[in-house]
Scaffold this motif. Structure first.
Motif, PDB file in Angstrom:
ATOM      1  N   GLN A 614       0.839  -1.192   0.000  1.00  0.00           N
ATOM      2  CA  GLN A 614       0.000   0.000   0.000  1.00  0.00           C
ATOM      3  C   GLN A 614       0.883   1.255   0.000  1.00  0.00           C
ATOM      4  O   GLN A 614       0.649   2.207  -0.734  1.00  0.00           O
ATOM      5  CB  GLN A 614      -0.902  -0.024   1.247  1.00  0.00           C
ATOM      6  N   ARG A 615       1.915   1.185   0.835  1.00  0.00           N
ATOM      7  CA  ARG A 615       2.786   2.344   0.963  1.00  0.00           C
ATOM      8  C   ARG A 615       3.493   2.644  -0.358  1.00  0.00           C
ATOM      9  O   ARG A 615       3.618   3.798  -0.757  1.00  0.00           O
ATOM     10  CB  ARG A 615       3.813   2.056   2.061  1.00  0.00           C
ATOM     11  N   ASP A 617       2.409   1.876  -3.326  1.00  0.00           N
ATOM     12  CA  ASP A 617       1.413   2.425  -4.260  1.00  0.00           C
ATOM     13  C   ASP A 617       1.165   3.903  -3.994  1.00  0.00           C
ATOM     14  O   ASP A 617       1.128   4.721  -4.916  1.00  0.00           O
ATOM     15  CB  ASP A 617       0.092   1.654  -4.139  1.00  0.00           C
ATOM     16  N   ASP A 618       0.993   4.228  -2.735  1.00  0.00           N
ATOM     17  CA  ASP A 618       0.745   5.628  -2.370  1.00  0.00           C
ATOM     18  C   ASP A 618       1.889   6.526  -2.817  1.00  0.00           C
ATOM     19  O   ASP A 618       1.680   7.604  -3.381  1.00  0.00           O
ATOM     20  CB  ASP A 618       0.556   5.771  -0.853  1.00  0.00           C
ATOM     21  N   ALA A 621       1.937   6.977  -6.617  1.00  0.00           N
ATOM     22  CA  ALA A 621       0.899   7.902  -7.070  1.00  0.00           C
ATOM     23  C   ALA A 621       1.358   9.335  -6.818  1.00  0.00           C
ATOM     24  O   ALA A 621       1.258  10.212  -7.685  1.00  0.00           O
ATOM     25  CB  ALA A 621      -0.404   7.611  -6.325  1.00  0.00           C
ATOM     26  N   GLU A 622       1.917   9.550  -5.658  1.00  0.00           N
ATOM     27  CA  GLU A 622       2.347  10.894  -5.305  1.00  0.00           C
ATOM     28  C   GLU A 622       3.509  11.355  -6.184  1.00  0.00           C
ATOM     29  O   GLU A 622       3.555  12.503  -6.614  1.00  0.00           O
ATOM     30  CB  GLU A 622       2.759  10.920  -3.834  1.00  0.00           C
ATOM     31  N   GLU A 678      10.884   8.475   1.417  1.00  0.00           N
ATOM     32  CA  GLU A 678      10.086   9.566   1.984  1.00  0.00           C
ATOM     33  C   GLU A 678      10.971  10.757   2.332  1.00  0.00           C
ATOM     34  O   GLU A 678      10.580  11.904   2.154  1.00  0.00           O
ATOM     35  CB  GLU A 678       9.377   9.089   3.255  1.00  0.00           C
TER      36      GLU A 678
END
Ligand SMILES: Nc1ncnc2c1ncn2[C@@H]1O[C@H](COP(=O)(O)OP(=O)(O)O)[C@@H](O)[C@H]1O
Ligand SMILES: [Mg+2]
Lengths: 820, 116
Positions: A614-615, A617-618, A621-622, A678
């Motif tokens: 999930q991370r 994917d997020d 997208a960003e 990140e």
């Protein structure tokens, strides 16, 4: 003890083990009863409870897997016990390792006539504390009274260096074993060997070559026979095991021949299909295609290591290959060619580690001869000297510990056996001790007779009567492989030992408790988690032990904010012990719990896998939305690794515990990599932080700092520039922390600082863990300020901080740490 | 670690060597001190610095040897050691450090900061 010393070195391998002995001049690799220098690390227990080890056990690996166990080194440090069905017994990994060590010990007795009492055992450079502790336990179980652990790459390097002609320069030890990969960068300088650094992958080895071949075979079988065999289907387990064995034989065969046929001991039996024999032909070209991604992975690690230590290819003098898979011709060529260095020839990649371990036993004076009956031959001396030494003029130090009935020696001199040297006469001092400098003949075992005389000049017999010092290559204290520290309630790590710290080592820091522990309360326990790893967030590091202060063991209730003086100690083998002194209780706590690798529970792993997916994917997208192409590459890498995890998880669900452990570690690594993504996403923000920090800290250091602080600040500012140019997020953060620390040190000297900090802390007093105490501190602080007592105000403010709340989420992530 | 400790634990003091000591001399001195400490010779248990007498322990000796084996780290210690003036303690440092003209750190100049 008489005759030549017996130094024993053991390579306790995942796949194969070996033992060598060293007498001070030459190493000898010991052969087992089958005449081989390699003993497969395989243990079998039959229905009558008889234990067999080595080649005899290995034959049963596929035929009788329920009663035959291999690759247990990978489970060292876990709680996992392996069952032997027929005998009803179940052995823990150290017990299995002990069976192998015991067999090697017996082989030494067979070949040398002595049952050794001490040995150096090599362990992978990236072994963590629980794994080292399990190895020491195995040695004790096998009957060794004394044991030292030595990182495998250092062992290889010592052995390679021992036989090599003198030649200064940097070199690589490339060790690819059955399941682990280690690469070390070393440097020889005037006979002194130094580990510059190492790196590796705990989950890359010849076994992965085998699985790559199995996957290829499965695809071929599906294509040619239309039968689908799955690695994660338990009913296909026997067929997979057969194919894996055939794949390994084929791989080894291809190191000699250009083409081989995968031969199976029996036709494959798959539920729902007729038994069949696939007869697959494999040649070098196909093998190379299959293994080249794995070889590339190892090369990436090598390049990372070389780059980290600023070593370019032309500075690399040579490469030493260690481990079975490095016999593969394509691998040798590719690695040698890619790194652009000569390959050291004439060294046996299979036994080099054991030989080096034996040489190291000599450097640490770990003589394996069993203690004989005590025969007094004169005044007893306690001697200290290097058994192996690079320096040509070392010292021999001694002290008379027992003169018995005879006369007391008053002076001593040492006479070299070849008659070419006599030391100066050393007089015994008030401690009855002496120091004598001696001269060595290079690359020889030098025997010195100890000539002692009493005050009247009459010769006195001493015991021992002589010492032997071998001149040759040595290495300093073994370095710690990964940093060790304490997880704090904030999820930060207080580092106790940086990676590379020479062992043994000991260090103490004072922590403060974050909550009170009620005396006698059964469930109340304060935890001090000890972690290992290079990340500055505690939850990304591996938990290696927890020191606990339980309510039932304390003499009185321990208030929040109490001091805990924690000392962590590591011995040469990387074994850890910890002590916590609590002055408020006048009590010491030493029990370190859970010194084990956590079990790899497939459900837990599956949940983390889903969360990381999930991370990714997020983040992707960003990245597209905000146009940050530079992080897409890193995300693709993470995606690929997640695929590996998913496959390992399948195998783990099918009962493969080792795959579960690998999945767990990969997940941790992906988590850390995503953290970095990140952070790099925040590069512009970080740039701003650089400007802010440098301006603030520079101003503080400039106005209030000492000359030395200013000089240090200048260094830090340069390092910040470098990290910025290299876009190295982690290094930049580290340097910014240093800059901030320097700034704070200066800032604390400002008379206005503490009143401001005190006001800020007082404003949050309602949230304090111990309100009455906090309020009392606020009153005391106000009084101190009124008196203009800056030092007292600082003391009070620091106490107040300890009572202020922490972030509960960070605490949970930080292994429930109860200290700051 | 305070400046005083950092200065007093300087490997060259611990090993009782000049900054010009060779790699072999470092190993030789370390081996000698470790041996003397191991057998309990009282004269090995202390060393002197301009700040006074300090306790020599096997950990300190081993750490000192490790520091001087690494060429990059050794340079730092040579510089510290060559600053003959011992650092003052935290409470009184400013006087000692204020003596004489100071070079202006480049980093501060870059930031546009200048001394008052
Ligand atoms: N001649 C060879 N060519 C290629 N691979 C080999 C050869 N001999 C052994 N191997 C492989 O080497 C691995 C074992 O290497 P080893 O160094 O003994 O491992 P470990 O250090 O893990 O005990 C196995 O995967 C084995 O298949
Ligand atoms: Mg090996």
């Amino acid at each position: 003890m008489t005759g030549r010393p017996l130094y024993v070195g053991i390579d306790l391998g995942t796949t194969n083990s070996a033992v060598a002995v060293f007498d001070g001049e030459t190493t000898q690799v010991i052969r087992n009863a089958q005449g081989s220098t390699l003993t497969p690390s395989v243990v079998r227990i039959d229905g009558k409870g008889r234990v067999t080890v080595g080649a005899a056990a290995r034959r049963f690996l596929e035929r009788d897997p329920e009663n035959t166990r291999s690759e247990f080194k990978r489970l060292m440090g876990t709680e996992r016990a392996l069952p032997f069905a027929a005998s009803g017994r179940s052995l823990r990994p150290p017990e299995l390792a002990a069976a192998v060590l015991g067999a090697l010990r017996a082989d030494v007795l067979d070949q040398v006539g002595l049952l050794p009492d001490a040995a150096v055992i090599s362990v992978p450079a990236l072994f963590e504390l629980p794994q080292s502790a399990a190895t020491s336990e195995a040695a004790k179980l096998a009957g060794f009274g004394k044991v030292e652990l030595l990182p495998e790459p250092i062992a290889s390097a010592l052995a390679a260096g021992w036989t090599a002609e003198q030649g200064d320069g940097r070199w690589l030890v490339y060790d690819l074993g059955g399941g682990t990969f280690d690469v070390s960068l070393l440097e020889t300088d005037g006979g002194f060997l130094r580990v510059v650094g190492h790196d590796g992958d705990n989950f890359l080895g010849g076994r992965d070559f085998d699985w790559a071949i199995v996957d290829w075979a499965l695809a071929e079988i599906a294509r040619e026979h239309g039968v689908t065999i799955r690695r994660d289907d338990p009913t296909h387990g026997a067929a997979i095991a057969q194919l894996k064995h055939a794949a390994e034989d084929a791989k080894v065969g291809l190191s000699r021949a250009g083409q081989v046929v995968l031969t199976l001991a029996a036709p494959l039996e798959i539920p729902g299909a007729a038994p069949f024999d696939p007869e697959l032909a494999l040649d070098r070209a196909v093998l190379e295609g299959l293994i080249s991604p794995l070889v590339d992975r190892s090369l990436d690690v090598c390049r990372r290591l070389l780059q980290e230590h600023g070593t370019s290819a032309d500075q690399l003098a040579r490469i030493v290959f260690v481990g079975g898979p490095t016999v593969t011709p394509m691998l040798r060529e590719r690695v040698g060619h890619t790194l652009g260095a000569a390959v050291a020839e004439g060294l046996d990649p299979m036994t080099l580690v054991a030989q080096g371990a034996a040489i190291h036993a000599a450097s640490t004076a770990l003589d394996g001869r069993p203690a004989g009956p005590l025969v007094r031959r004169g005044a007893r001396l306690w001697l200290q000297f290097p058994a192996v030494c690079t320096d040509l003029s070392p010292h021999v130090i001694g002290r008379v510990v027992d003169a018995g009935q005879g006369p007391m020696p008053s002076n001593v001199r040492l006479v070299r056996g070849d008659g070419g040297f006599t030391s100066e006469v050393a007089t015994l001092d008030d401690d009855r001790a002496f120091v004598a400098a001696v001269e060595l003949v290079a690359r020889h075992a030098n025997v010195f007779e100890i000539v002692a005389e009493d005050a009247a000049g009459v010769r006195v017999a001493v015991d021992p009567p002589s010492v032997t010092i071998v001149q040759g290559m040595t290495i300093g204290d073994p370095p710690l492989s990964r940093s060790i520290g304490v997880a704090l309630v904030s999820d930060h790590v207080q580092v106790y030992f940086e990676r590379g710290t020479p062992l043994p080592a000991r260090r103490s820091f004072t922590h403060a408790t974050v909550e009170s522990v009620a005396r006698g309360a059964a469930e109340a326990v304060l935890k001090i988690p000890i972690v290992q790893g290079e990340h500055d967030r505690a939850h990304l590091c591996r938990l290696v032990g927890t020191l606990e202060i339980p309510g039932h063991a304390i003499g009185k209730t321990l208030p929040a904010g109490s001091d805990i003086e924690l000392t962590i100690e590591l011995d040469r083998g990387g074994r850890m012990s910890a002590k916590a002194l609590v002055p408020a209780l006048d009590q010491m706590f030493e029990h370190v719990a859970h010194l084990l690798v956590p079990a790899a529970d497939p459900e837990v792993l599956a949940a983390s896998l889903a969360a990381l997916r999930q991370r990714v994917d997020d983040l992707r997208a960003e990245a597209f939305r905000r146009g940050m192409p530079h992080i897409i590459g890193a995300l693709e890498h993470a995606e690929h690794d997640l695929g590996d995890v998913s496959r390992d998880l399948g195998a783990a669900t099918g009962g493969n515990d080792d795959a579960g452990q690998r999945a767990r570690r990969t997940l941790l690594e992906i988590d850390a990599a995503l953290d970095e993504v990140e952070q790099s996403k925040q590069w512009p923000e970080l740039e701003q932080r650089v400007v802010r920090t440098l301006t603030w800290a520079g101003g503080q250091v400039g106005h209030l700092g000492t000359e030395r602080e200013r000089a240090l600040f200048e260094d830090v500012a340069k390092a910040i520039d470098r990290a910025r140019a290299e876009r190295n997020v982690r290094e930049l953060q580290r340097q910014l922390r240093l800059a901030n620390q320097l700034g704070e040190t200066a800032w604390y000297r400002d008379p206005d600082t503490w009143p401001a900090l005190f006001d800020e802390a007082s404003s949050r007093v309602d949230a304090a863990s111990d309100l009455p105490r906090a309020q009392a501190l606020v009153r005391e602080g106000k009084a101190a300020r009124a008196r203009d007592d800056g030092a007292e105000l600082r003391r009070i403010t620091e106490k107040l901080w300890r009572l202020l709340p922490h972030d509960p989420t960070a605490r949970r992530a930080s292994y429930d740490s109860g200290v700051r | 670690m305070s400046a005083v400790d950092r200065w007093g634990d300087n490997p060259f003091f611990v090993l009782d060597l000049p900054v010009t000591a060779t790699r072999a001399e470092v190993e030789r001195a370390g081996q000698k001190w470790l041996g003397m400490l191991e057998v309990g010779m009282s004269r090995a248990a202390i060393y002197t610095t301009p700040l006074g007498v300090r306790a020599r322990t096997p950990e300190l000796v081993r750490a000192a040897m490790a520091e001087l084996r690494d060429p990059e780290r050794r340079i730092g210690h040579e510089l510290w050691h060559l600053e003959h003036e011992p650092p003052s303690t935290l409470d009184a440092e400013d006087d000692a450090d204020a003596e004489g003209p100071e070079p202006e750190p480049a980093a501060l100049r870059i930031l546009g900061w200048s001394r008052p």
